[in-house]
Design an enzyme around this catalytic site. Structure first.
Site, PDB file in Angstrom:
ATOM      1  N   SER A 164      46.063  43.453  40.214  1.00 22.83           N
ATOM      2  CA  SER A 164      47.342  43.555  40.934  1.00 22.83           C
ATOM      3  C   SER A 164      48.500  43.389  39.964  1.00 22.83           C
ATOM      4  CB  SER A 164      47.383  42.435  41.977  1.00 22.83           C
ATOM      5  OG  SER A 164      48.679  42.278  42.479  1.00 22.83           O
ATOM      6  N   TYR A 199      45.813  33.236  45.103  1.00 22.48           N
ATOM      7  CA  TYR A 199      45.356  34.632  45.129  1.00 22.48           C
ATOM      8  C   TYR A 199      45.667  35.316  43.792  1.00 22.48           C
ATOM      9  CZ  TYR A 199      46.018  39.647  45.683  1.00 22.48           C
ATOM     10  OH  TYR A 199      46.009  41.003  45.472  1.00 22.48           O
ATOM     11  N   ASN A 206      52.624  41.943  55.240  1.00 22.32           N
ATOM     12  CA  ASN A 206      53.162  42.989  54.365  1.00 22.32           C
ATOM     13  C   ASN A 206      54.142  43.891  55.102  1.00 22.32           C
ATOM     14  OD1 ASN A 206      49.933  42.830  53.169  1.00 22.32           O
ATOM     15  ND2 ASN A 206      51.665  42.396  51.836  1.00 22.32           N
ATOM     16  N   LYS A 211      43.181  36.843  40.454  1.00 22.25           N
ATOM     17  CA  LYS A 211      43.240  38.159  39.784  1.00 22.25           C
ATOM     18  C   LYS A 211      43.326  37.957  38.265  1.00 22.25           C
ATOM     19  CE  LYS A 211      42.970  40.717  43.421  1.00 22.25           C
ATOM     20  NZ  LYS A 211      41.721  41.425  43.684  1.00 22.25           N
TER      21      LYS A 211
END
Ligand code: UD1
Length: 341
Positions: free
Chosen positions: A126, A151, A201, A155
């Site tokens: 991401s 989160y 989102n 990544k």
């Protein structure tokens, strides 16, 4: 037919990637624990492509389950690893769920690659790894910033785990795709994004507001240092994003990699503000959106968009779907889900 394992293949990005892979001649094997998706997606993929993917209800963070499944499904050459928890806010509340699912999942996948002699991995990363970049557009060389959420941290850690792993396993190749903001839906309206509960989102919130499920969209802040004061992102169509995975797989199959782990920015190269996106949605669909400006959302970045020249040149890939089409596809999908004619 080349056999490819897609973990998280019933999710938003996984399902669209499966469709594109099948349409380009791959045999797709999906594993998914269905924690955030439904097995109906398999039927809808089959309706689009005329080909049913092999499916196993498997939690990749459970090594025994994963290995048992792979013993029954030999001959896989590549893996695209999507399966992960991805709600930024939830990751702050329940960090261990994120570390357990996302990190264990990747470790099991890497161990499976060794055990079952699978050569190629595409990892879903991401743009969150860049934090707020100093220079825009952001290139792959831009420094990695301390993660803003568990989160985001998974990544970053996962990219490092892959880096260490390929160093000592030269037979294994990997590409990490750093996605910007994936949006849209398949033009058939048979698959799309299905958020659980209140969407966090922007696009799902927009389409649900347009559908009357939410009363009003809150625009989180208009006092940023951007032309209209609202934050800027790089919104990439889901079909374009799906096709970037196929380009990455082909690069590894054709031995074109310059390093055993490579990173690519997957975006359009264009930044859009929240207000510009709302306007684009209204223009594309003819639906007026009810929205209001509220305070900033904690943890939001002011502006980020991709320099995609490396992906364009090396992967021979670029985003081509016009924004208007992306907005229409997202809206048609919402209408289908909500039963609006
Ligand atoms: C977030 C994550 C990113 C993750 C992506 C997709 C961060 C920093 N980034 O991106 O890692 O990959 O979600 O899951 O957490 N907005 C509104 N109103 C809303 C919702 C959003 O104004 O109701 C605005 C936000 O302030 C932001 C933009 O819309 O400026 C996009 O937000 P969102 O869709 O949540 O994505 P990101 O925060 O960019």
């Amino acid at each position: 037919m080349k056999k490819i394992l897609v973990t998280g293949g019933t999710g938003f990005i996984g399902s669209h990637t499966t469709v594109e892979l099948q349409q380009k001649g791959y045999q797709v094997v999906i594993v998914d624990n269905l924690s955030n998706s439904s097995a109906d997606v398999i039927d809808n993929i089959t309706k689009i492509t005329g080909q049913k993917p092999i499916f196993g209800k498997v939690d990749v963070s459970n090594k025994e389950q994963l290995f048992d499944f792979l013993k029954q499904n030999q001959g896989i050459e590549s893996i695209i690893h999507f399966a992960a928890s991805k709600a930024v806010g939830e990751s702050v509340q329940v960090p261990l769920k994120y570390y357990r699912n996302n990190i264990n999942g990747l470790i099991n996948i890497l161990e499976a690659m060794k055990e079952f002699k699978i050569s190629n991995l595409v990892f879903s990363s991401s743009c969150t790894v860049y934090g707020q970049p100093e220079k825009l557009p952001v290139t792959e060389q831009s420094p990695i910033q301390p993660a803003l959420s568990p989160y985001g941290n998974t990544k970053q850690i996962n990219e490092e785990i892959i880096r260490d792993f390929v160093k000592v396993n030269p037979e294994i190749h990997a590409i990490a795709l750093r996605y910007f903001n994936p949006v849209g839906a398949h033009p058939s309206s048979l698959i799309g994004e299905l958020p659980l509960g209140v969407p966090a989102n922007l696009i799902p919130y927009i389409t649900q507001t347009a559908a009357g499920i939410r009363e009003c969209l809150s625009v989180f802040g208009n006092d940023y240092d951007t032309p209209d004061g609202t934050p800027i992102r790089d919104y990439i169509d889901i079909i374009d994003l799906a096709n970037a995975h196929i380009a990455a797989i082909k690069r590894m199959e054709d031995n074109k990699q310059k390093q055993s782990l490579e990173f690519f920015n997957i975006g359009t190269g264009n930044g859009l503000s929240v207000l510009e996106l709302i306007k684009a949605f209204e223009e594309a669909t003819g639906v007026k959106l009810n929205y209001k400006i509220v305070g900033r959302r904690e943890g939001d970045i002011e502006k980020v968009w991709a320099d995609t020249s490396f992906a364009n040149k090396e992967l021979g890939w670029k985003a081509v779907v016009p924004l208007k089409e992306t907005m229409l596809n997202a809206w048609n999908w919402q209408k289908k889900v909500s039963g609006i004619k």
